[in-house]
Design a protein around this motif. Structure first.
Motif, mmCIF file in Angstrom:
data_model
loop_
_atom_site.group_PDB
_atom_site.id
_atom_site.type_symbol
_atom_site.label_atom_id
_atom_site.label_comp_id
_atom_site.label_asym_id
_atom_site.label_seq_id
_atom_site.Cartn_x
_atom_site.Cartn_y
_atom_site.Cartn_z
ATOM 1 N N ASN A 124 0.786 -1.242 0.000
ATOM 2 C CA ASN A 124 0.000 0.000 0.000
ATOM 3 C C ASN A 124 0.814 1.286 0.000
ATOM 4 O OD1 ASN A 124 -2.551 -1.275 -0.114
ATOM 5 N ND2 ASN A 124 -2.350 -1.764 2.056
ATOM 6 N N HIS A 125 2.018 1.248 -0.539
ATOM 7 C CA HIS A 125 2.771 2.483 -0.737
ATOM 8 C C HIS A 125 2.386 3.023 -2.113
ATOM 9 C CE1 HIS A 125 5.259 2.180 2.819
ATOM 10 N NE2 HIS A 125 5.333 0.882 2.577
ATOM 11 N N ALA A 126 2.020 4.290 -2.179
ATOM 12 C CA ALA A 126 1.529 4.916 -3.414
ATOM 13 C C ALA A 126 2.709 5.325 -4.291
ATOM 14 C CB ALA A 126 0.656 6.115 -3.090
ATOM 15 N N ILE A 127 3.247 4.359 -5.024
ATOM 16 C CA ILE A 127 4.386 4.607 -5.913
ATOM 17 C C ILE A 127 3.873 4.567 -7.342
ATOM 18 C CG2 ILE A 127 6.630 3.785 -6.701
ATOM 19 C CD1 ILE A 127 6.927 2.453 -3.907
ATOM 20 N N ALA A 128 4.113 5.648 -8.061
ATOM 21 C CA ALA A 128 3.698 5.731 -9.462
ATOM 22 C C ALA A 128 4.900 5.457 -10.357
ATOM 23 C CB ALA A 128 3.139 7.114 -9.758
ATOM 24 N N ALA A 129 4.660 4.698 -11.412
ATOM 25 C CA ALA A 129 5.690 4.459 -12.425
ATOM 26 C C ALA A 129 5.441 5.430 -13.567
ATOM 27 C CB ALA A 129 5.641 3.023 -12.920
ATOM 28 N N THR A 130 6.427 6.241 -13.883
ATOM 29 C CA THR A 130 6.319 7.214 -14.967
ATOM 30 C C THR A 130 7.283 6.811 -16.072
ATOM 31 O OG1 THR A 130 8.098 8.732 -14.333
ATOM 32 C CG2 THR A 130 5.999 8.950 -13.144
ATOM 33 N N PRO A 131 7.221 7.462 -17.222
ATOM 34 C CA PRO A 131 8.181 7.138 -18.286
ATOM 35 C C PRO A 131 9.637 7.387 -17.876
ATOM 36 C CG PRO A 131 6.348 8.397 -19.180
ATOM 37 C CD PRO A 131 6.193 8.402 -17.684
ATOM 38 N N ARG A 132 9.859 8.213 -16.857
ATOM 39 C CA ARG A 132 11.228 8.529 -16.434
ATOM 40 C C ARG A 132 11.620 7.872 -15.122
ATOM 41 N NH1 ARG A 132 12.278 13.945 -15.568
ATOM 42 N NH2 ARG A 132 10.123 14.236 -15.017
ATOM 43 N N GLY A 133 10.730 7.094 -14.513
ATOM 44 C CA GLY A 133 11.074 6.414 -13.282
ATOM 45 C C GLY A 133 9.947 6.432 -12.272
ATOM 46 N N TYR A 134 10.286 6.089 -11.041
ATOM 47 C CA TYR A 134 9.310 5.990 -9.955
ATOM 48 C C TYR A 134 9.245 7.274 -9.148
ATOM 49 C CZ TYR A 134 9.678 1.000 -10.922
ATOM 50 O OH TYR A 134 9.685 -0.220 -11.535
ATOM 51 N N ILE A 135 8.054 7.554 -8.656
ATOM 52 C CA ILE A 135 7.843 8.729 -7.798
ATOM 53 C C ILE A 135 6.715 8.390 -6.836
ATOM 54 C CG2 ILE A 135 6.214 9.827 -9.392
ATOM 55 C CD1 ILE A 135 7.572 12.529 -8.619
ATOM 56 N N LEU A 136 6.796 8.919 -5.628
ATOM 57 C CA LEU A 136 5.681 8.744 -4.704
ATOM 58 C C LEU A 136 4.508 9.558 -5.214
ATOM 59 C CD1 LEU A 136 7.359 8.853 -1.185
ATOM 60 C CD2 LEU A 136 6.408 6.889 -2.370
#
Length: 173
Positions: A48-60
């Protein structure tokens, strides 16, 4: 280092960054493979950690809200040739693009994390689309899609709407 400790440190890295951090960068820091980090991120998400995967990497995901910024949604419609112009219009008028959302006939709502806040970010996104020969999500819906925007003010949001309308990209009925 044990995997549990590494995952805690990954969270610390993400908490300390307002920009996406690539799996390769994190892997280099721990001297493990990129795939190990991808697995760690999957386990952190499952916890349940809100980690988003973006085209440039991971971000909370919390880092995208940015204190004091307004979160707005805009509906757009355009062909592939206007994709970069749409991204530039939004970032040039002071807003960031958090994601893209489409309504798929079978899967329902599909979203992709973007986290684009500058022309540089938009250019990197477009380069990755071309390099991977990937299709933008809006291709699934005849060009219709939503963007969640991070705006510094209502005025910036209104500028974006006006510019998208002027360019024929704002989807209005």
């Amino acid at each position: 280092m044990e995997a549990t400790q590494r995952r805690e440190e990954i969270l610390d890295i993400l908490r300390g960054s307002t920009q996406p951090v690539s799996a390769s960068t994190i892997a280099g820091r721990f001297n493990v493979s990129r795939q190990i980090i991808v697995g760690d991120i999957a386990l952190l998400r499952a916890a349940n950690h809100a980690i988003a995967a973006t085209p440039r990497g991971y971000i909370l995901a919390d880092a995208t809200a940015q204190a004091g910024r307004l979160i707005k949604t805009v509906a757009c419609r355009h062909g592939r040739d206007d994709l970069l112009r749409e991204l530039y219009v939004i970032v040039d008028n002071g807003c960031g693009i958090i994601d893209v959302i489409v309504e798929h006939v079978v899967y329902g709502q599909i979203s992709g994390q973007l986290h684009l806040f500058s022309r540089y970010d938009a250019d990197c996104f477009m380069e990755k689309l071309e390099k991977e020969k990937a299709l933008p999500l809006c291709d699934l819906t005849g060009g219709v899609h939503l963007h969640t925007l991070s705006c510094p003010s209502e005025e910036a949001y209104e500028r974006v709407l006006s510019a998208l309308r002027k360019d024929g990209i704002l989807f209005e009925r």
